[in-house]
Enzyme design. Sequence first.
Site, PDB file in Angstrom:
ATOM      1  CG  ASN A 535      -2.163  -5.410  -5.267  1.00  0.00           C
ATOM      2  OD1 ASN A 535      -1.533  -5.103  -6.392  1.00  0.00           O
ATOM      3  ND2 ASN A 535      -2.074  -5.204  -5.347  1.00  0.00           N
ATOM      4  CB  THR A 536      -7.839  -9.329  -8.621  1.00  0.00           C
ATOM      5  OG1 THR A 536      -8.254  -8.934  -7.402  1.00  0.00           O
ATOM      6  CG2 THR A 536      -8.292 -10.842  -9.130  1.00  0.00           C
ATOM      7  NE  ARG A 834       2.234 -14.214   1.887  1.00  0.00           N
ATOM      8  CZ  ARG A 834       0.877 -13.903   0.781  1.00  0.00           C
ATOM      9  NH1 ARG A 834       0.145 -12.489   0.905  1.00  0.00           N
ATOM     10  NH2 ARG A 834       0.397 -15.087  -0.007  1.00  0.00           N
ATOM     11  CD  GLU A 970      -3.812  -4.631  -0.120  1.00  0.00           C
ATOM     12  OE1 GLU A 970      -2.527  -4.081   0.635  1.00  0.00           O
ATOM     13  OE2 GLU A 970      -4.064  -4.973  -1.393  1.00  0.00           O
ATOM     14  CG  LEU A 986      -7.318 -13.430  -4.439  1.00  0.00           C
ATOM     15  CD1 LEU A 986      -6.896 -14.851  -5.628  1.00  0.00           C
ATOM     16  CD2 LEU A 986      -7.455 -12.666  -5.055  1.00  0.00           C
TER      17      LEU A 986
END
EC number: 1.3.1.125
Length: 1004
Positions: A535-536, A834, A970, A986
């Site tokens: 995902n980074t 979010r 994660e 991150l």
Amino acid sequence: MAQLVDEIVFQSGVKLHNRIVMAPMTIQSAFFDGGVTQEMINYYAARSGGAGAIIVESAFVENYGRAFPGALGIDTDSKIAGLTKLADAIKAKGSKAILQIYHAGRMANPEFNGGHQPISASPVAALRDNAETPLEMTKEQIEEMIERFGDAVNRAILAGFDGVEIHGANTYLIQQFFSPHSNRRNDKWGGNIERRTSFPLAVLAKTKQVAEQHNKSDFIIGYRFSPEEIEQPGIRFDDTMFLLDKLATHGLDYFHFSMGSWLRNSIVTPEDQEPLIDKYRKLQSESVAKVPVIGVGGIAQRKDAENALEQGYDMVSVGKGYLVEPTWANKALNDETCAEFADIAQQEALQIPTPLWEIMDYMIVDSAAEALKHQRIKELQNVPIKFNSGEYTAYGRGHNGDLPVTVTFSEDKILDIVVDSSKESDGIANPAFERIPQQILDGQTLNIDVISGATVSSQAVLDGVSNAVDLAGGNSEALRCKAKEAVAWSSKTIEETVDIVVVGGGGAGLSATLTALDKGKSVVLLEKFPAIGGNTVRTGGWVNAAEPKWQGDFPALPGEKETLMLLAKTAESEFSGEYLEDFKVLKAQLDGYFTDLENGKQYLFDSVELHRIQTYLGGKRTDLNGESIYGQYDLVETLTSRSMESIDWLSEKGIDFDRSVVEIPVGALWRRAHKPKRPKGVEFIDKLSKRIQEQNGRIITDTRATDLMVDNGKVVGIKAVQADGTELILHVNHGVVLASGGFGANTQMIKKYNTYWKEIADDIKTTNSPALVGDGIEIGEKAGAELVGMGFVQLMPVGDPKSGALLTGLIVPPENFVFVNKQGKRFVDECGSRDVLSEAFFDNGGLIYMIADENIRQTAANTSDETIEREIKEGIIIQADTLEELAEKIGVPTQELTNTIAQYNACVDAGQDPEFHKSAFGLKVEKAPFYATPRQPSVHHTMGGLKIDTKARVIGKDGEVIQGLYAAGEVTGGIHAGNRLGGNALIDIFTYGRIAGESASDLV
């Protein structure tokens, strides 16, 4: 000739009151886990009674064996209760209840199976576009699968079904073992036609064994088969009769054809017009002749059924007729005309579940079209391969526009392929540009699988080569139908010992690996996808860290003071334990800051305590069950205290941060993000992986970790399997670090654990890499790890409505966000967290528009002028010269939109937002042209995972540290609790990734 009304008695002694059965039509209406829904019960209950038996559609025997969404499952004992209700509903009206059992094998789309790669007899993909190459089943897996079928039969009996139908048709797993196309083995399960019958026979034997264990001599056992395959090599009708003879010898109650018409002739030799049922009767052995055979397809009225019996079938199976006529058998037996079409208003009356209703058009097969399709495939497979020799350049569609592909041809061969990937994104697409051309050259075919994680780039290369083939006078359609070669499968096992194994090639895994290498340890990093990045590589690159000295050089923005003043007024009762002490420290800091503001010092404030308190409050949530959650203090304290350490470490490793601006990502709550000059997350992956290579670290891609090796409670190694089947057994001197990410690409797993969102749609999109399916969490849990926070999932409010992607459209800093709903009105603080934003989006219809002008467009860091122009043409971004024109284009009231923007601009001037209290303001919306970007929430981050301590050691269910097991990123839970701040992901992976590498190296 038998009559429809005649009874039939099977070898088991079971009697049906007529010769009609309801066919097992897939209705795609089960729960996400395969459980029975009330809609399914109602559907089958409404259709039972008239037919002698109701055959319930394909029930998967193993969790990753679904062929379609909404599939019914019989894979666990938890399904028995629902299946019992279903069986009872069918039997209550006098029909026998038969359950069809199956495994999809290579037809199991990863999209419906948590991202898991399908399995089959051999690693040969199906002859269809973008078919996944399956993993070849080991001998142990085959035996386990036979047991799974037996377990399914056991559950069917416990649920009260009168029988099962073994699904050996439709190119599913059982058929795959019999097919010479999908079974290229050379052991007891394949190699010749005799051995290819072994798996179907073993499943039948296991079925009979389980029935005998229950003393169920009256248990119906049927077998469904597809008489032929179009593939070369493939099953031919003589082969099928050979198999049926073997099955009949072992004892069966019926055979059930699977084809679109009971009068169908051969699809292999369509010029032979003899119906297959006629061939069946001519070729049947003595054993086969004793087994009743069911015909299916095209039976709409009583006359069709009678004609089928006259042709040679013993029974008829009615599928589509029952969709629109729930009492089909009764009407047919009473010589009444049966409906063949349903009115649009009849869904409720017909008891048709919504998923089935929505796809009924697609379930009605056009036999003529199917015949033409089969004939076309056959013709294309025989087209000679010819080209006009020379070099041709054509284009496919990549991420960033047209992708040039130059192909060199001889008169009968593709000689060379050169892909110009200079305009494409780094990192994630590279395997497609290297592997796809080589596979095309090796196989001289366009029937090539796309690369996992690089689908768009893979398809761009394939389309470019396809277009070049056509330019060269070749036939790209024929090359797409040319069979691909079987993967060279390995039975090799590689065993070795290293200090540390890291699982996962994203930011956390690379950080752990590089940290351990710096400490002189030998490290192997395993990545299951062809490319590292996880995902980074998909992120915007924002890394949160409080750096007051740097941030203090930037002026405060309008609205930020109001945000801090509101925070300072928060009741102390909102804070738990040690967070209260931090809040008191923060309030003292803010008092000093407010004094500075009064004295004219207008700078941006930040502190470690503010970061910590915002992380705490941002993650503090209560789920639908009333359970509250917040970040574990020591984990959050470690994260926020060591964040600048991580920034400095990244800088030392070559990351060049842009110090000219401090940003606030979506849902971050505050401007503290450090961002590389090179856009997006690829900078981290590129620089860290290069450092690993320089220090002789080993990164092994295409390798999936399967199990941790545990000895007396200590993790001593890990097992993995490579794409070609090679097994790796890696022993470790120090430990294993799990850094494989969350489960954002596994909708089924999200729905399984969800306790926060009222509803997670089956088709919800995700920003995540398709690699993130939770396998690291599953591996850890099998080794005894405790899980925390699994019910909470973060949605990204500004996802692309079509793809779920984050970085399309105009993604600007939140201080420049302006969200409007379909009424043209603002509805939320655009700088909110979010989950709050996502909930507000849902409350306003799900899809909203981000409004921008030309000045705001210039602040979008995710894109380029070229990409913006392309996305305007594609409709991803809507552009207009005036706000009035923009309102018309996006379908919102003109006056409302212009009033909304005028009010917003006034808030920017005033530096405060009385209605929604936006925490920071940037630019006004005033300079043409104007833009709207449609946005919709998509899955972004799974909050739960393995429980760890501040040393990144994994905690077991007994509360003790699992020796030798570490985790970061994660894959873990406990830090972000119910909601993660933008930019905290991150800093989490780089901080705890480093800690995991340190702890494993030092044997902490």
